[in-house]
Design an enzyme around this catalytic site. Structure first.
Site, PDB file in Angstrom:
ATOM      1  N   LEU A 133       0.805  -1.212   0.000  1.00 56.35           N
ATOM      2  CA  LEU A 133       0.000   0.000   0.000  1.00 56.35           C
ATOM      3  C   LEU A 133       0.843   1.269   0.000  1.00 56.35           C
ATOM      4  CD1 LEU A 133      -2.315  -2.034   0.668  1.00 56.35           C
ATOM      5  CD2 LEU A 133      -3.306  -0.238   2.073  1.00 56.35           C
ATOM      6  N   GLY A 153       2.736   4.549   0.894  1.00 53.99           N
ATOM      7  CA  GLY A 153       2.447   5.541   1.926  1.00 53.99           C
ATOM      8  C   GLY A 153       1.036   5.417   2.466  1.00 53.99           C
ATOM      9  N   GLU A 177      -0.709 -15.097  25.283  1.00 53.87           N
ATOM     10  CA  GLU A 177      -0.990 -16.536  25.356  1.00 53.87           C
ATOM     11  C   GLU A 177       0.240 -17.381  25.038  1.00 53.87           C
ATOM     12  OE1 GLU A 177      -3.617 -17.264  26.735  1.00 53.87           O
ATOM     13  OE2 GLU A 177      -4.729 -15.409  26.457  1.00 53.87           O
ATOM     14  N   THR A 196       4.598 -16.559  24.089  1.00 58.89           N
ATOM     15  CA  THR A 196       5.368 -16.014  22.975  1.00 58.89           C
ATOM     16  C   THR A 196       5.762 -17.115  21.990  1.00 58.89           C
ATOM     17  OG1 THR A 196       7.479 -16.334  24.101  1.00 58.89           O
ATOM     18  CG2 THR A 196       6.343 -14.242  24.488  1.00 58.89           C
ATOM     19  N   PHE A 223      12.837 -25.887  29.420  1.00 50.86           N
ATOM     20  CA  PHE A 223      12.387 -24.820  30.317  1.00 50.86           C
ATOM     21  C   PHE A 223      13.220 -24.847  31.591  1.00 50.86           C
ATOM     22  CE2 PHE A 223       8.565 -25.504  27.765  1.00 50.86           C
ATOM     23  CZ  PHE A 223       8.138 -24.198  27.540  1.00 50.86           C
TER      24      PHE A 223
END
Length: 408
Positions: A362, A364, A387, A389, A407
């Site tokens: 699109l 500008g 919810e 990353t 983790f």
């Protein structure tokens, strides 16, 4: 801006003759061609809502104004139940629930976030974990949008690792006493109720509590200065010796594993929402390419533009196929949490790529709110984060694939 006032940004581009509120129904591989008449009816109600929202939402977004009347309108159209069985309300199949989330997001990310909090999180928590008395009192007004609800899990220092939350709860006689600090809580300052997740000091487990926002010690302030999701208020909440009765405890949630049950379905919802955003920006770019002339011919007649449209279509189609496959797994009762993570991981990333290409196409005009694309570009950034990353979803998938957790 007065509440309920029509907020509108006027289109000034003389070349534009199409109506962005009218979808093109892009579905190249017919992912949704076989939906039932009932599901199509739910989808059409969501489309009606989208057509009402698109002409007015830019003004609310620009003014950082939360049009709560639009949340109530979703309730009137019975769009807030997110596939849950709520007495007196239509029951959506997983596919219908996804299509509704998609259609609302095609209109606006803030309204999709409001629906996700109201139905996907608050209503789901009440339905899954609430007592019969709690459900009798709260299910109907939350589903109808007449009582706004917040879901207070995230804290300033605990987002992705919300399992480590520090907000505390202790039982004294017939009352629970809550202390802590929450942030990014949609509807947390809307004057209704908030589901507060806190760690029970007696056993160390995470438990949920229904807190009236007028309760003494409950202080909530909308987060200001947001560059995205500007048409919904998300609160920073401080809880200082907030007292709630024993009956405020969500008795059927006894650990963080229970909280996770609610989050699985909301990750699916996010995947559908990403699809809705991507649909809008793709179709806006396609219509723009057909009408905008540069170098003596429409943009759509240039090879580079056609290649970009093909790339966006491929991304969009993959998103649709994943959504349809996940809905089928849900309907069969086979959906695993890692599959929900895959949908969220793939679709939000793909939506970012589609939106970036659409905005570039699109030129500008792509940064003007009146063309809507830049609003979607920004709101996708929020969707990509909440919810869980992209990194968290990748680790969930990696653990599922290898059997080893990365983790912590």
């Amino acid at each position: 801006m007065r509440r309920g006032e029509r907020a509108e940004i006027v289109t000034t581009d003389p070349w534009k003759t199409y109506d962005l509120s009218q979808p093109l129904d892009t579905d190249y591989l017919s992912a949704f061609a076989g939906i039932t008449p009932a599901d199509r009816g739910h989808w059409q109600r969501a489309r009606l809502f989208a057509q009402e929202v698109i002409p007015v939402i830019n003004g609310h977004w620009d003014a950082a104004h939360y049009p709560t009347e639009l949340v109530r309108r979703m309730g009137e159209l019975d769009l807030l139940t997110d596939g849950l069985e709520i007495p007196g309300h239509a029951v959506f199949s997983p596919l219908a629930a996804g299509l509704v989330a998609m259609e609302i997001s095609r209109a606006d990310g803030s309204m999709a976030a409001a629906a996700g909090v109201q139905g996907g999180l608050v209503l789901r928590s009440l339905k899954l974990f609430g007592t019969a008395e709690q459900q009798e009192r709260y299910l109907e007004p939350v589903a109808a949008g007449t009582l706004l609800g917040g879901f207070a899990l995230t804290e300033p220092h605990h987002g992705s690792d919300s399992v480590s939350l520090e907000t505390s709860a202790r039982l004294e006689g017939d009352q629970w006493i809550l202390n802590g600090h929450k942030k990014w809580i949609g509807n947390g300052a809307a004057g209704g109720i908030t589901i507060v997740w806190a760690r029970d000091q007696a056993d160390g487990q995470i438990k949920g509590f229904i807190v009236e926002q007028q309760a003494p010690g409950y202080e909530a302030t909308p987060v200001r200065g947001k560059g995205v999701l500007r048409a919904i208020e998300q609160a920073e909440i401080r809880l200082h010796e907030v007292r709630v009765p024993r009956s405020a405890l969500l008795a059927n949630a006894v650990s963080f594993k229970d909280v996770s049950k609610a989050l699985v379905d909301t990750r699916v919802n996010v995947g559908w929402s990403a699809l809705g955003h991507a649909l809008f920006v793709f179709e806006a770019a396609l219509q723009y390419a057909k009408q905008r002339e540069q170098f003596g011919k429409p943009l759509g007649a240039h090879q580079m533009v056609q290649e970009r449209l093909a790339q966006m279509l491929a991304e969009l189609t993959n998103m649709q196929l994943q959504c349809a496959a996940v809905a089928a797994e849900q309907a069969a009762g086979r959906l695993r949490p890692a599959q929900a993570s895959l949908l969220k991981y793939h679709n939000t990333s793909a939506a970012r790529r589609v939106a970036a290409t659409a905005r570039d196409m699109l030129g500008g005009n792509g940064i003007l709110l009146e063309n809507h694309v830049i609003r979607h570009v920004g709101d996708i950034e929020a969707l990509h984060t909440y919810e869980g990353t992209e990194s968290v979803q990748a680790l969930i998938l990696g653990r599922d694939l290898t059997g080893m957790s990365a983790f912590g």
